[in-house]
Design a protein around this motif. Structure first.
Motif: not given
Length: 911
Positions: A58-63
Motif C-alpha cells: 500500500t506504500a513504500y519509502s526509499i532512502r
C-alpha cells in the motif's frame, strides 16, 4: 479476561505477520548493485516476501545516501511514505547525481494487512561518468605497429605508475575501437569478455566501469591491455568486409584513484604508454585465433616488467562525444562441458563430442616441445558417414591454433573470438588425446534465467532446452544468428519473432534496451530500419531496400513487448520517436494504405516441396509477399495505438485508429474474396489474417476452417516460415482448435518442431530440414543448426499450454492471467517465471477423473484464473470448496473465472 486474551492473541498474530513482511532482491535499473550507470534518474525495483495470501503493497519509502549508515548528513534523497502499490521501476526524484559516486539505498513497505516491514538490506549503485566527453581526460592511443592490421597481430599496451598513498578506491573506465582485455598488476580486470561489445561504433561507443580497488597497491603498479580487431575492424558478413568501422584499433583508458586523505589522481592513456606485439598472432571473430606461446612476455602487465624495448604508442584524435556507459549485462562465461565421448572419423581424425551445440570456446591443457602446433577445428554436426561437417561454416575458418612454448603443462583458451560448435577436431597432439584436458565454455550475455517449462513429453522438454540453448548461443551483446558461420549478425526479423519467448526464458530488458538504441542510431533518415543492427550490411544489396515487414518492424514490436513483460514504460518513451518514424516510412511506402511496394522477406524459409523432395507430398506453402506486409502494417499500427495511448498522445491515437481501419479495408479489397477466401491458400496467410483481425468477424470461423483443412492436407504438419510460425499455435488456440495445435506440437516427422530432436538436435535449426531425413544436408550456404527463430513456439507453450500470461492492463505481471489449455498427448505441463514481483507459476496434471492445477502468485500482484468448467461445484481448492478469499467472477465461454491474490493454490477440477 477471555476478551483480553483473545486480543493479545490477535496482536501476537499481527506482530508475527509484521515480522514476515520484508523486501528482497533489490535492483537498480534491473541490476543488482550495478557499477557504472550513466542513468541520471535511475529506477528501483524490489520484491515483497510475506506470509499468507492476498498481500498487496500500500506504500513504500526509499532512502538514499552516500554512506551505508544513512545519517542525515549523508542523505541524498528520502522519498517519504509514498502511498502506492507500485514496486517496480520506481524513479529517483532527488537532486542531480554526481559522476563516479557510490550511492546506497534501502526500501521499506507497508501492506494491506496494516503491516510495516523493516528497512531492507542495503543495496547500492555507482554512477558512471555522466559527462564523459569532458570527464574522460584520457587520450585515444593506437599501436602504430605495421603488423597491427585486420589480419595481423594483437598488440599489448602497458603503463607503469605509482600510487603514493593509502588507497580508498580506484575506478577504471575503459573502451576501445576493437576488443580489449585489461590486466592490472597481472590480474585480469572484470569477468566480461568481448568488451566493449558491439554497437553502431561510429555513433554509439560504450565504455565499461570497473572497481579495481583491490588490484591497486600502494607503491608501484602497472596496467596492461590487449587490443584485438573484433567487430570493429575484423571481417563482417559473408562478403568478408574488413575495416568496416575504421582501419585502426585504439584504446581509451582512465583510472581514477581516490586516496584515503581525499586527494585524487588519474592514470590515463596517453603518449607515455608503450606497446609491443604479443603472443596472439592473428585474431578474428569468424576465423578464430593463432596463439604462439613462444612470444609470451611473462609479467608484461606487472610493475617489475622491463619494457625498455617496447615502442611508444601513437596518440589519436578520435572523438569522445559518442561515449556512453554500458548499462546492460556484458558477455561472460557460463556453463562448462566435458567431452561425452571421443570419436574417430572415417578419415582417422580425433574428435571431441561435447554433447551440446553451444557458443563459446575450448580450454585445453597440453604439453610438448616448443613449436608444436595444436589446432582445434569447430563444427556443429557430423555427416552421415561420421565425418565432421564444415560446409555450413561457409568462409568461417572457426579454428584456434596454439603453438607450444615447451615448458611443461600449458593451458590455453581464446580471448577475442567465439565459435558455434558441438564437435571439435584436435590435431597436432604428440601424445594420446585425454578428454579430461579439454573443457568447452559457453559464452553469452549475462542475462539472468527467469523462466522454465516442463511437461510429460520428453521430446517437448528437449525442445524447451533447445530453445533456451539457441537463445544462449545467439545473445552475445546483440541478438545474432548463425554463430558458427561468417554471419553472426543482428537480424531484426529473428529478434522480433523471438523477443517474447526470449523475455520468458531470461531477463532481456537491458539486453534489448541497449540494442534498440542502436536500432534508432542506425535508422535511415527516411525512417526505414535496416535488416541487421548494427548495420554491418550497409552498402550491400540488403541495405538498399531497408524497411521490410517482420524485420524492420522490430523497432516497434520489441519495445512494446518489453513494456508488456517488464512494465518498462521508459523504453517505449525513449524509442517512440524511432517507432513513429518507422511507421511514417511504411505509410509513405504504401499506396492508399496498401503496402505493396519494395523488397520483402515475407514468410522466410516456409515449406517448399523441393526442400526435402516433398516428403509430405503437397504443394509449396508460398504466401504472397504483400499480403504478409499488409498484415504487419496492421500489427505495427495496432501497437502504435497502444504506445501512443500509454504516453498520452491522444491525437496520435485517433490518427492511428483511423489508419488501422483503412489498412484492414485495403487488405480485404486486395487479398480477400467476397466469401473470405484469401489469394494465398497457405497456413501463414490465414494465420496472419486471423491473428491481426484482418477479416470481418463473421468470416473468421470459415477462415479457421480453411486453416485447419490446410493443416490436415499436410497430414498435420506445419508449413510456416519465420513470420507465420510464432502465431500458428496461438491462433488455433484462440479460435478453439487447441486440439490441432497440440497435434502440430507433438508431430515428430518433417516438417515439425520435434523432427530435429528426433535427428539429435540440441538447439533449434535455421530450417525445418537443415538436416534432411536421409541425414544429408540442406543448402550449405544457409544451413545453421543454431538459429532461434522457430523456437518462438515457446511463447505458446508458456502462455497457453502451461497457461501463464500477463494482462496488458497490468503490464510487467502486475496482473497475471492463468489459463492453461489442455490437449491430447500431454498428461501434465508447468511453467515458472521470475517476474519483477517474484515467482509466478502455473501447472496442471491429469489425475484420473480430475485435473489438478497448481498455481503460485507473487506478492503485490493479482491474477485471473480460468478453469475449464462451467459448474462451480466441480472446483475444489486445497481439498475444499472454493473459499471466501477467492472471488468467483462468472463464466467465460467454457471456463469459470476466479480472481485471486498472492499465494499458493491447488485447484482440483472434475473432468
Amino acid at each position: 479476561m477471555k476478551r483480553i486474551f483473545t486480543l493479545l492473541i490477535c496482536l501476537a498474530g499481527i506482530s508475527v505477520m509484521a515480522q514476515n513482511l520484508s523486501t528482497y532482491d533489490l535492483t537498480c535499473e534491473n541490476r543488482v548493485n550495478p557499477i557504472g550507470l550513466d542513468v541520471t534518474r535511475p529506477r528501483f525495483t524490489w520484491k515483497i516476501a510475506a506470509g499468507g495470501r492476498n498481500i498487496l503493497q500500500t506504500a513504500y519509502s526509499i532512502r538514499i545516501a552516500t554512506s551505508p549508515d544513512f545519517t542525515k548528513k549523508n542523505l541524498v534523497w528520502d522519498s517519504g511514505k509514498v502511498n502506492t502499490d507500485e514496486s517496480v521501476l520506481q524513479t529517483y526524484q532527488g537532486a542531480p547525481l554526481k559522476s563516479g559516486q557510490k550511492y546506497y539505498w534501502q526500501v521499506k513497505v507497508w501492506d494491506n494487512q496494516a503491516n510495516e516491514s523493516p528497512w531492507s538490506t542495503t543495496a547500492f549503485w555507482q554512477t558512471a561518468l555522466l559527462n564523459p566527453a569532458s570527464e574522460i581526460t584520457a587520450q585515444w592511443i593506437s599501436s602504430g605497429i605495421k603488423a597491427d592490421t585486420a589480419y595481423g597481430i594483437v598488440p599489448q599496451f602497458r603503463k607503469s605508475f605509482s600510487a603514493s598513498k593509502k588507497i580508498k578506491s580506484a575506478i577504471a573506465y575503459i573502451t576501445s575501437k576493437g576488443l580489449y582485455e585489461a590486466h592490472i598488476n597481472g590480474q585480469r580486470v572484470g569477468d566480461a569478455y568481448l568488451t566493449p561489445g558491439w554497437t553502431s561504433y561510429n555513433k554509439r561507443l560504450l565504455y565499461q566501469t570497473y572497481d579495481v580497488t583491490n588490484l591497486i597497491k600502494q607503491g608501484k603498479n602497472a596496467i596492461g591491455v590487449s587490443l584485438a580487431n573484433g567487430w570493429y575492424r575484423g571481417e563482417l558478413g559473408w562478403e568478408k568486409k574488413v575495416n568496416f568501422y575504421g582501419k585502426e584499433t585504439a584504446l581509451l583508458c582512465q583510472l581514477n584513484i581516490t586516496y584515503a586523505d581525499g586527494k585524487t589522481e588519474s592514470v590515463i592513456s596517453d603518449g607515455t604508454w608503450k606497446v609491443s606485439n604479443g603472443p596472439i598472432q592473428f585474431s578474428e571473430i569468424y576465423d578464430g585465433e593463432v596463439y604462439d606461446a613462444r612470444q609470451e612476455k611473462a609479467g608484461w602487465a606487472t610493475a617489475t616488467y622491463d619494457d625498455k624495448n617496447w615502442q611508444a604508442v601513437v596518440v589519436k584524435n578520435f572523438p569522445k562525444d559518442i561515449l556512453f556507459s554500458a548499462n546492460h549485462e556484458l558477455i561472460t562465461k557460463h556453463e562448462t562441458f566435458k567431452p561425452v565421448k571421443v570419436l574417430r572419423t572415417p578419415k582417422g581424425e580425433q574428435v571431441l563430442d561435447f554433447g551440446q551445440n553451444l557458443v563459446g570456446w575450448v580450454q585445453m591443457k597440453v604439453s610438448g616441445n616448443a613449436g608444436d602446433k595444436i589446432v582445434l577445428s569447430h563444427a556443429e554436426v557430423l555427416d552421415k558417414t561420421g565425418g565432421l561437417y564444415f560446409d555450413n561454416l561457409r568462409n568461417a575458418l572457426a579454428q584456434d591454433t596454439y603453438i607450444l612454448k615447451g615448458q611443461g603443462v600449458e593451458t590455453y583458451e581464446p580471448r577475442f573470438t567465439f565459435h558455434g560448435f558441438r564437435y571439435v577436431r584436435v590435431e597436432g597432439l604428440k601424445e594420446p588425446l585425454n578428454p579430461d584436458n579439454f573443457t568447452a565454455v559457453a559464452l553469452y550475455s549475462d542475462m539472468k534465467p527467469t523462466g522454465s517449462f516442463e511437461c510429460s513429453n520428453p521430446l517437448v522438454n528437449q525442445l524447451q532446452k533447445n530453445i533456451q540453448w539457441g537463445q544462449r548461443g545467439n545473445f552475445l551483446d546483440v541478438p545474432t544468428d548463425c554463430p558458427q558461420r561468417d554471419e553472426r549478425l543482428g537480424w531484426t526479423g529473428d529478434a522480433e519473432v523471438f523477443s517474447r519467448t526470449a523475455a520468458f526464458n531470461f531477463n532481456v530488458n537491458n539486453f534489448f534496451s541497449k540494442w534498440l538504441k542502436d536500432v534508432a542510431a542506425d535508422q535511415n533518415p527516411n525512417g526505414a530500419i535496416p535488416f541487421v543492427i548494427p548495420n554491418a550490411l550497409k552498402g550491400t544489396f540488403f541495405d538498399t531496400p531497408a524497411g521490410a515487414a517482420g524485420w524492420s518492424d522490430a523497432g516497434i514490436i520489441i519495445p512494446w513487448n518489453l513494456y508488456v513483460v517488464y512494465g518498462d514504460k521508459r523504453v517505449v518513451e525513449e524509442q517512440y520517436p524511432s517507432m513513429k518514424a518507422y511507421l511514417d516510412y511504411v505509410r509513405k511506402a504504401a499506396n492508399n494504405d496498401l503496402w505493396n511496394t519494395g523488397f520483402q522477406f515475407a514468410d522466410w524459409l516456409s515449406y517448399r516441396v523441393d526442400d526435402s523432395k516433398g516428403l509430405i507430398g503437397q504443394k509449396s506453402a508460398i504466401t504472397d509477399n504483400y499480403l504478409v506486409a499488409q498484415c504487419f502494417f496492421a500489427y505495427n499500427t495496432s501497437l502504435m495505438i497502444k504506445a501512443a495511448r500509454l504516453l498520452g498522445k491522444t491525437e496520435e491515437v485517433k490518427d492511428y485508429e483511423a489508419l488501422l481501419e483503412r489498412i484492414k479495408a485495403a487488405f480485404r479489397k486486395e487479398f480477400m474474396t467476397a466469401s473470405g477466401r484469401l489469394i494465398s491458400e497457405t497456413q501463414t496467410a490465414y494465420i496472419l489474417a486471423l491473428q491481426f483481425d484482418m477479416l470481418p468477424e463473421e468470416l473468421r470461423p470459415q477462415a479457421v476452417g480453411r486453416l485447419v483443412d490446410n493443416i490436415k492436407s499436410y497430414n498435420y504438419h506445419l508449413t510456416t516460415g519465420f513470420l507465420g510460425t510464432p502465431f500458428l499455435t496461438p491462433v488455433l488456440t484462440r479460435f478453439g482448435r487447441t486440439d490441432v495445435a497440440y497435434r502440430l506440437l507433438l508431430q515428430d516427422t518433417y516438417p515439425s518442431w520435434l523432427y530435429p530432436i528426433k535427428m539429435g538436435a540440441t538447439t533449434v535449426w535455421e530450417r525445418w530440414d537443415s538436416m534432411k531425413p536421409d541425414s544429408t544436408f540442406q543448402d550449405p550456404s544457409m544451413t545453421s543448426f543454431n538459429h532461434y527463430s522457430y523456437g518462438a513456439v515457446g511463447d505458446w507453450m508458456y502462455r497457453d499450454v502451461a497457461g501463464i500470461d500477463v494482462d496488458e492492463s497490468g503490464a510487467g505481471y502486475k496482473k497475471i492471467i492463468i489459463k492453461p489449455h489442455l490437449g491430447d498427448g500431454l498428461t501434465s505441463a508447468s511453467a515458472k517465471i521470475i517476474t519483477n514481483y517474484g515467482l509466478a507459476s502455473s501447472g496442471w496434471k491429469k489425475d484420473g477423473k480430475n485435473t489438478v492445477y497448481t498455481i503460485e502468485i507473487p506478492a503485490n500482484t493479482t491474477a485471473t484464473v480460468y478453469l475449464p468448467t462451467t459448474n462451480v461445484p466441480d472446483i475444489e481448492e486445497g481439498g475444499k470448496p472454493v473459499s471466501s478469499d477467492i472471488k468467483i467472477d462468472g463464466i467465460d465461454g467454457n471456463h469459470t473465472k476466479l480472481l485471486v491474490g498472492s499465494g499458493k493454490y491447488e485447484f482440483r477440477v472434475r473432468n
